[in-house]
Design an enzyme around this catalytic site. Structure first.
Site, PDB file in Angstrom:
ATOM      1  N   TYR A   1     -10.725   6.116 -10.549  1.00  0.00           N
ATOM      2  CA  TYR A   1     -10.367   6.704  -9.238  1.00  0.00           C
ATOM      3  C   TYR A   1     -10.150   8.211  -9.310  1.00  0.00           C
ATOM      4  O   TYR A   1      -9.556   8.787  -8.396  1.00  0.00           O
ATOM      5  CB  TYR A   1      -9.068   6.082  -8.703  1.00  0.00           C
ATOM      6  CG  TYR A   1      -8.953   4.588  -8.835  1.00  0.00           C
ATOM      7  CD1 TYR A   1      -9.786   3.736  -8.115  1.00  0.00           C
ATOM      8  CD2 TYR A   1      -7.990   4.024  -9.659  1.00  0.00           C
ATOM      9  CE1 TYR A   1      -9.660   2.364  -8.236  1.00  0.00           C
ATOM     10  CE2 TYR A   1      -7.856   2.654  -9.786  1.00  0.00           C
ATOM     11  CZ  TYR A   1      -8.698   1.827  -9.072  1.00  0.00           C
ATOM     12  OH  TYR A   1      -8.569   0.469  -9.184  1.00  0.00           O
TER      13      TYR A   1
ATOM     14  N   CYS B   1     -15.628   5.793 -26.394  1.00  0.00           N
ATOM     15  CA  CYS B   1     -16.943   6.442 -26.337  1.00  0.00           C
ATOM     16  C   CYS B   1     -17.523   6.425 -24.928  1.00  0.00           C
ATOM     17  O   CYS B   1     -18.508   5.735 -24.645  1.00  0.00           O
ATOM     18  CB  CYS B   1     -17.876   5.787 -27.333  1.00  0.00           C
ATOM     19  SG  CYS B   1     -17.324   6.149 -28.995  1.00  0.00           S
ATOM     20  N   GLU B   2     -16.876   7.150 -24.050  1.00  0.00           N
ATOM     21  CA  GLU B   2     -17.316   7.326 -22.656  1.00  0.00           C
ATOM     22  C   GLU B   2     -16.839   8.704 -22.241  1.00  0.00           C
ATOM     23  O   GLU B   2     -15.682   9.063 -22.502  1.00  0.00           O
ATOM     24  CB  GLU B   2     -16.615   6.321 -21.722  1.00  0.00           C
ATOM     25  CG  GLU B   2     -16.911   4.880 -21.967  1.00  0.00           C
ATOM     26  CD  GLU B   2     -18.079   4.332 -21.166  1.00  0.00           C
ATOM     27  OE1 GLU B   2     -18.545   4.992 -20.217  1.00  0.00           O
ATOM     28  OE2 GLU B   2     -18.515   3.229 -21.513  1.00  0.00           O
TER      29      GLU B   2
ATOM     30  N   GLU C   1       3.883  -6.586   1.106  1.00  0.00           N
ATOM     31  CA  GLU C   1       3.297  -6.890  -0.212  1.00  0.00           C
ATOM     32  C   GLU C   1       3.181  -5.641  -1.083  1.00  0.00           C
ATOM     33  O   GLU C   1       2.079  -5.257  -1.476  1.00  0.00           O
ATOM     34  CB  GLU C   1       1.900  -7.487  -0.018  1.00  0.00           C
ATOM     35  CG  GLU C   1       1.845  -8.746   0.812  1.00  0.00           C
ATOM     36  CD  GLU C   1       0.404  -9.186   1.105  1.00  0.00           C
ATOM     37  OE1 GLU C   1      -0.551  -8.497   0.682  1.00  0.00           O
ATOM     38  OE2 GLU C   1       0.244 -10.216   1.775  1.00  0.00           O
TER      39      GLU C   1
ATOM     40  N   ARG D   1       2.351  -1.154  -6.207  1.00  0.00           N
ATOM     41  CA  ARG D   1       2.511   0.141  -6.864  1.00  0.00           C
ATOM     42  C   ARG D   1       3.906   0.749  -6.720  1.00  0.00           C
ATOM     43  O   ARG D   1       4.501   1.233  -7.677  1.00  0.00           O
ATOM     44  CB  ARG D   1       1.481   1.108  -6.263  1.00  0.00           C
ATOM     45  CG  ARG D   1       1.403   2.456  -6.946  1.00  0.00           C
ATOM     46  CD  ARG D   1       0.594   3.452  -6.097  1.00  0.00           C
ATOM     47  NE  ARG D   1      -0.608   2.895  -5.539  1.00  0.00           N
ATOM     48  CZ  ARG D   1      -1.816   2.943  -6.114  1.00  0.00           C
ATOM     49  NH1 ARG D   1      -1.972   3.543  -7.263  1.00  0.00           N
ATOM     50  NH2 ARG D   1      -2.865   2.394  -5.528  1.00  0.00           N
TER      51      ARG D   1
ATOM     52  N   GLY E   1       0.778  -1.239   0.000  1.00  0.00           N
ATOM     53  CA  GLY E   1       0.000   0.000   0.000  1.00  0.00           C
ATOM     54  C   GLY E   1       0.804   1.280   0.000  1.00  0.00           C
ATOM     55  O   GLY E   1       0.229   2.366   0.151  1.00  0.00           O
TER      56      GLY E   1
ATOM     57  N   ARG F   1      -7.242   4.258 -14.555  1.00  0.00           N
ATOM     58  CA  ARG F   1      -7.156   4.909 -13.241  1.00  0.00           C
ATOM     59  C   ARG F   1      -7.853   6.269 -13.189  1.00  0.00           C
ATOM     60  O   ARG F   1      -8.563   6.556 -12.232  1.00  0.00           O
ATOM     61  CB  ARG F   1      -5.709   5.025 -12.768  1.00  0.00           C
ATOM     62  CG  ARG F   1      -4.978   3.670 -12.673  1.00  0.00           C
ATOM     63  CD  ARG F   1      -3.674   3.725 -11.895  1.00  0.00           C
ATOM     64  NE  ARG F   1      -3.922   3.975 -10.498  1.00  0.00           N
ATOM     65  CZ  ARG F   1      -3.829   5.126  -9.905  1.00  0.00           C
ATOM     66  NH1 ARG F   1      -3.433   6.180 -10.583  1.00  0.00           N
ATOM     67  NH2 ARG F   1      -4.114   5.271  -8.643  1.00  0.00           N
TER      68      ARG F   1
HETATM   69  N1  LLP Z   1      -1.721  -6.867  -0.932  1.00  0.00           N
HETATM   70  C1  LLP Z   1      -3.038  -6.996  -1.139  1.00  0.00           C
HETATM   71  C2  LLP Z   1      -3.761  -8.044  -0.427  1.00  0.00           C
HETATM   72  C3  LLP Z   1      -3.690  -6.127  -2.022  1.00  0.00           C
HETATM   73  O1  LLP Z   1      -5.008  -6.244  -2.203  1.00  0.00           O
HETATM   74  C4  LLP Z   1      -2.968  -5.134  -2.699  1.00  0.00           C
HETATM   75  C5  LLP Z   1      -3.605  -4.223  -3.629  1.00  0.00           C
HETATM   76  C6  LLP Z   1      -1.579  -5.056  -2.476  1.00  0.00           C
HETATM   77  C7  LLP Z   1      -0.988  -5.930  -1.580  1.00  0.00           C
HETATM   78  C8  LLP Z   1      -0.683  -4.062  -3.160  1.00  0.00           C
HETATM   79  O2  LLP Z   1      -1.035  -2.742  -2.890  1.00  0.00           O
HETATM   80  P1  LLP Z   1      -0.081  -1.562  -3.426  1.00  0.00           P
HETATM   81  O3  LLP Z   1       1.253  -1.711  -2.759  1.00  0.00           O
HETATM   82  O4  LLP Z   1       0.020  -1.726  -4.892  1.00  0.00           O
HETATM   83  O5  LLP Z   1      -0.807  -0.324  -3.063  1.00  0.00           O
HETATM   84  N2  LLP Z   1      -6.094  -0.473  -8.916  1.00  0.00           N
HETATM   85  C9  LLP Z   1      -5.862   0.434  -7.815  1.00  0.00           C
HETATM   86  C10 LLP Z   1      -5.123  -0.207  -6.697  1.00  0.00           C
HETATM   87  C11 LLP Z   1      -5.794  -1.464  -6.208  1.00  0.00           C
HETATM   88  C12 LLP Z   1      -5.009  -2.150  -5.131  1.00  0.00           C
HETATM   89  C13 LLP Z   1      -5.556  -3.513  -4.883  1.00  0.00           C
HETATM   90  N3  LLP Z   1      -4.858  -4.246  -3.888  1.00  0.00           N
HETATM   91  C14 LLP Z   1      -5.131   1.675  -8.345  1.00  0.00           C
HETATM   92  O6  LLP Z   1      -4.840   1.746  -9.531  1.00  0.00           O
HETATM   93  O7  LLP Z   1      -4.884   2.619  -7.597  1.00  0.00           O
END
Ligand code: LLP
Length: 426
Positions: free
Chosen positions: A319, A349-350, A272, A275, A235, A315
């Site tokens: 978002y 087309c959105e 984990e 991004r 995250g 995105r």
């Molecule tokens: N672990 C779990 C269980 C997750 O569900 C996620 C992301 C991560 C790790 C990795 O999170 P990160 O480090 O990438 O923030 N599509 C959205 C983000 C969705 C995240 C889903 N889960 C966006 O483009 O902002």
């Protein structure tokens, strides 16, 4: 604009209308980000389980595996991809609220003893894992994903650790989970995990969730066997242009310290990140189709219509994310009169196919680069409106080392692994 020491115009010149939209990734930057993060743990035992959903391209997963990362997967195909890309089974965790029985078989059957852990997200999932472990004659290694009931200041779509979220087992339901686990000879609880959301800008909530997790771990260990690992999730936020987030290593440093303070020094800490490892190291290159000038309601509007759309990068539509957009061939214009506040839109087309307003040279550039598109870009792309999936180009040491052209492979896994991929333009 350059990426990984390569002038991005050099990738699209002479290939107009064919090469774009094009995702370009800097593998050196991605590997360096993983190394930086790893240094944040100091000498403490840890595992960086890269969240493959952020970017599942074979060259990226391979490079991170070679750099020592494991993986966090959320589907059977992601699991297969990681195993085939060289991530050892015992470095893979599997999250998700809806794992199918076939997915569970793949996870429990991988390697000598299955993956590091199937991260169960509900009490109801426990008997499902148990049944498959028994059928395979294996001991299912599981961790329980806690939902700590912590809200975070991020977009509602990416907050996952609060009471309304579908993810994880709420703290009040844990006794039922222990009971289900305790009764089974086919399951072994090896860890606890949590993930409260994405694009976090401070360690406060991350550490608050870690505290909850450690509380549960302490209570469990007074009665049961010691856990192999504690997983605080991912995250870590990145800078999309308007913010200056903490470097990911700051999360690792703070979490390692908190783990030791919580009495778990020396225990393997799993994180984990998705991004933060890939987002800043990807650019979506788009060709400019035209400049549309319109006057409606007495307001002059300048639209820059590009050949990348919400199907390539969803995105902004999903978002309300604003990604920096810059001309490929020159630095962003400084002089006010030379610039125009273009509303950059795609051809889909959105009305939500809209990348927002950006200052760009009034004489519309031929190509633009959409920055910080390395995470949740291609992996969320679709073929909506009959659009083809963008080609992806991978840079290392200032050279193109691989390309992926989605149309060349029959299955998602083959496509993402890109075996035998031809060079750009071939
Ligand atoms: N672990 C779990 C269980 C997750 O569900 C996620 C992301 C991560 C790790 C990795 O999170 P990160 O480090 O990438 O923030 N599509 C959205 C983000 C969705 C995240 C889903 N889960 C966006 O483009 O902002």
């Amino acid at each position: 604009m350059t990426l990984g020491g390569v002038r991005l115009t050099s990738l699209v010149e002479g290939a107009e209308g064919r090469a774009t939209p094009l995702y370009v990734y800097d593998l050196d930057g991605i590997v360096a980000a993983a190394r930086d993060l790893s240094e944040g743990f100091g000498a403490a035992p840890h595992l960086i389980a890269y969240a493959v959903k952020a970017n599942s391209a074979g060259p990226i997963v391979r490079a991170l595996a070679e750099a020592g990362c494991g993986a966090d997967v959320v589907s059977g195909p992601e699991l297969e991809l990681c195993l085939r890309a060289g991530v050892p089974a015992d470095r893979i965790v599997y999250s998700g609220v809806g794992k199918t029985l076939a997915d569970l078989d793949a996870a429990l059957g991988a390697g000598d003893r299955g993956i590091l852990a199937v991260q169960v997200e509900s009490v109801e999932e426990i008997p499902r894992v148990e049944a498959r472990a028994a059928a395979l004659g294996r001991v299912g290694r599981v961790s329980v994903r806690l939902n700590p009931g912590i809200d975070v200041d991020t977009h509602a779509h990416v907050a996952t650790g609060h009471d309304e979220a579908k993810f994880g087992v709420p703290l009040v339901d844990l006794p039922r989970a222990w009971e289900a686990l305790g009764q089974s000879p086919h399951l072994r609880l090896v860890g606890l995990t949590t993930h409260i959301g994405s694009q976090l800008m401070s360690t406060d909530e991350y550490l608050a969730a870690a505290d909850e997790l450690m509380k549960v771990a302490r209570a469990h260990e007074t009665k049961g066997a010691p856990l192999e690992f504690l997983d605080f999730g991912g995250g870590f936020g990145i800078d999309y242009g308007g913010s200056s987030p903490l470097p990911p290593s700051a999360f690792a440093r703070a979490a390692t310290l908190r783990l030791a303070e919580g009495g778990f020094a020396g225990r393997t800490l799993v994180m984990e990140p998705g991004r933060a490892l890939v987002g800043p190291y990807g650019v979506l290159v788009a060709g400019v189709i035209m400049h549309k000038h319109a006057r409606a309601g007495g307001v002059e509007r300048d639209w820059l219509v590009i050949d990348a759309g919400m199907n390539d990068l969803v995105r902004p539509a999903l978002y309300q994310a604003l990604h920096r957009i810059e001309p490929l061939s020159s630095p962003p214009p400084a002089a006010e009169e030379a610039t125009c506040r273009y509303r950059v839109v795609g051809p889909v087309c959105e009305s939500s196919d809209d990348f927002g307003e950006h200052p760009l040279p009034r004489a519309a550039p031929k190509w633009v680069g959409i920055r910080d598109a390395g995470a949740y870009g291609f992996t969320m792309a679709s073929e909506y409106n009959g659009r083809r999936l963008a080609t992806e180009v991978f840079l290392r040491g200032g050279q193109v080392v691989a390309t992926l052209d989605a149309s060349r492979w029959p299955s998602w896994v083959e496509r993402r692994l890109g075996s035998g991929s031809p060079p750009l333009g071939a």
